[in-house]
Design a protein around this motif. Structure first.
Motif, short mmCIF file in Angstrom:
data_model
loop_
_atom_site.label_atom_id
_atom_site.label_comp_id
_atom_site.label_asym_id
_atom_site.label_seq_id
_atom_site.Cartn_x
_atom_site.Cartn_y
_atom_site.Cartn_z
N GLN A 1 -13.55 2.48 -2.11
CA GLN A 1 -12.97 3.70 -1.57
C GLN A 1 -13.77 4.18 -0.36
O GLN A 1 -14.99 4.05 -0.33
N TYR B 1 -10.51 -2.07 2.32
CA TYR B 1 -10.67 -0.94 1.41
C TYR B 1 -9.40 -0.73 0.58
O TYR B 1 -8.30 -0.98 1.06
N ASP B 2 -9.59 -0.28 -0.66
CA ASP B 2 -8.44 -0.06 -1.54
C ASP B 2 -7.94 1.37 -1.50
O ASP B 2 -6.77 1.62 -1.75
N ARG C 1 -8.34 0.82 8.06
CA ARG C 1 -9.39 0.67 7.05
C ARG C 1 -8.92 -0.21 5.89
O ARG C 1 -9.66 -0.99 5.32
N TRP C 2 -7.64 -0.05 5.53
CA TRP C 2 -7.06 -0.87 4.47
C TRP C 2 -7.13 -2.35 4.86
O TRP C 2 -7.50 -3.20 4.04
N CYS C 3 -6.79 -2.64 6.13
CA CYS C 3 -6.83 -4.03 6.60
C CYS C 3 -8.26 -4.57 6.58
O CYS C 3 -8.48 -5.76 6.48
N ALA D 1 0.87 -1.17 0.00
CA ALA D 1 0.00 0.00 0.00
C ALA D 1 0.90 1.22 0.00
O ALA D 1 2.04 1.16 0.46
N SER E 1 -4.14 0.95 -2.25
CA SER E 1 -3.64 -0.42 -2.29
C SER E 1 -2.80 -0.63 -3.55
O SER E 1 -2.81 0.20 -4.46
N ARG F 1 -3.83 10.29 1.36
CA ARG F 1 -4.63 9.08 1.19
C ARG F 1 -3.76 7.84 1.21
O ARG F 1 -2.55 7.92 1.04
N LEU F 2 -4.41 6.70 1.40
CA LEU F 2 -3.72 5.42 1.28
C LEU F 2 -4.31 4.71 0.07
O LEU F 2 -5.52 4.77 -0.16
N VAL G 1 -4.49 2.75 7.71
CA VAL G 1 -4.03 1.36 7.60
C VAL G 1 -5.10 0.41 8.13
O VAL G 1 -5.35 -0.65 7.55
N VAL H 1 -8.24 4.83 1.00
CA VAL H 1 -8.76 5.54 2.16
C VAL H 1 -8.30 6.98 2.02
O VAL H 1 -7.12 7.27 2.12
#
Ligand code: UDP
Ligand code: MG
Length: 334
Positions: free
Chosen positions: A199, A124-125, A119-121, A98, A171, A168-169, A117, A127
């Protein structure tokens, strides 16, 4: 997540930090980023600082930091290419599962990355940070930014989140898609919206700039706003057609009016004032329309030249795995 021998491999998070003349903030930025890394214990973290052709000690300070920490990589541009291109180069060089984009001036608090991170876990692709509050910005900047995001959404064919910057983060899937978009006039936040995937917004309070001055003077801001609108909409072209139609309509009314006066009364439409106003009005509309057309043509011209997006003077800290393997000086990360 798991490697061949059954041991789970740790995921890598790349944090991309564009820097342009940020000598005043870098020490503090690094302190906060180090603290963030400690809090993200379950992840490996690489920091990619992009020096966007700074004239101050930014590059030196970055090199000193890199000498003391193996997690720091530097992409040093040959000149100033602008924030959006700097972000692009950082994303090109990132190897993480990411990638996080964050400003160097601590306006985007590094602590928020931890929530990104999480939310990514959750799966989500993208954030993206949405600003709930922007203390320390001028009333003018707040009002124009607010107006701009709303106008952009009215004009653009895809929804672009309101009050959202590049913090933003993303993936790896999103990053790879983004890297396949070679356009020159880059409006990264819009491009990421365009990509799709899952998203989610993450509201956060935008801080004051830690030190130094904004590197976005009005001229750059206007350019950036035009890029945003012209890259995501052809509506301005349709608007010039509409303006032409409206003018023709008004002219037609005028013609009928003048004819009616001539045929049914004994008076004429008089005076050159009306004539001048009409000529200037039509002239104005025509020039605006040609100007709009010109903006698009200029962008097409830029695209067909096929110049590289950026020129890198030096890559540092990529230990043979990264873009260091490419030609030198390296033009473009692609
Ligand atoms: N920046 C950059 N190149 C530029 C202008 C800005 O890399 O030509 C970087 C800058 O160092 C900062 C980020 O982009 O990390 C955002 O810029 P700034 O804080 O000046 O903009 P503002 O927050 O005032 O909109
Ligand atoms: Mg800033």
């Amino acid at each position: 997540m798991s490697s061949v021998d059954g041991h789970p491999t740790r995921k890598l998070l790349s944090i991309v930090i564009p820097c342009y003349n940020e000598q005043e903030v870098l020490a503090e930025t690094w302190r906060r980023l180090e603290r963030l890394r400690a809090e993200l214990g379950e992840l490996d973290v690489e920091f990619i600082f992009v020096d966007d052709g700074s004239h101050d000690r930014t590059r030196q300070i970055l090199k000193e930091l890199a000498a003391s920490d193996a997690g720091i990589r530097i992409v040093g541009f040959a000149r100033n290419f602008g924030h959006q291109i700097a972000v692009t180069a950082g994303v090109d060089a990132a190897r993480g599962d990411a990638v996080v984009l964050i400003d160097a001036d601590l306006q985007d608090p590094p602590e928020v990355v931890k929530q990104m991170v999480e939310r990514w876990c959750e799966g989500y692709d993208v954030v993206y940070g949405t600003r709930t509050d922007r203390p320390g910005e001028s009333a003018f900047k707040l009002a124009t930014a607010r107006g701009f995001y709303r106008l952009l959404n009215r004009l653009s064919d895809i929804p672009i989140p309101l009050d959202t910057g590049d913090f933003r983060l993303m993936s790896r899937d999103v990053v790879d898609t983004l890297r396949a978009m070679p356009e020159r006039d880059r409006f990264v936040r819009g491009m990421v919206s365009w990509v799709g995937f899952r998203q989610v917004a993450l509201p956060y309070q935008r801080a004051k700039r830690f030190a130094g001055e904004s590197k976005y003077p009005l001229r750059k801001m206007l350019r950036f706003a035009t890029d945003g609108i012209l890259s995501f909409s052809t509506r301005p072209l349709q608007m010039s057609v509409a303006m032409g139609m409206a003018c023709a309509g008004i002219a037609l009314l005028g013609i009928f009016y003048a004819l009616a006066l001539r045929l049914f009364t004994s008076i004429w439409v008089e005076g050159w004032t009306a004539l001048m106003i009409a000529v200037l009005f039509i002239g104005g509309i025509q020039l605006i329309s040609v100007g709009i057309l010109g903006e698009y043509v200029g962008r097409i011209y830029n695209e067909v030249k096929h110049r590289p997006l950026y020129v890198v003077q030096e890559y540092l800290g990529f230990d043979g795995h990264g873009p260091t393997l490419s030609r030198s000086p390296v033009v473009n990360g692609r």
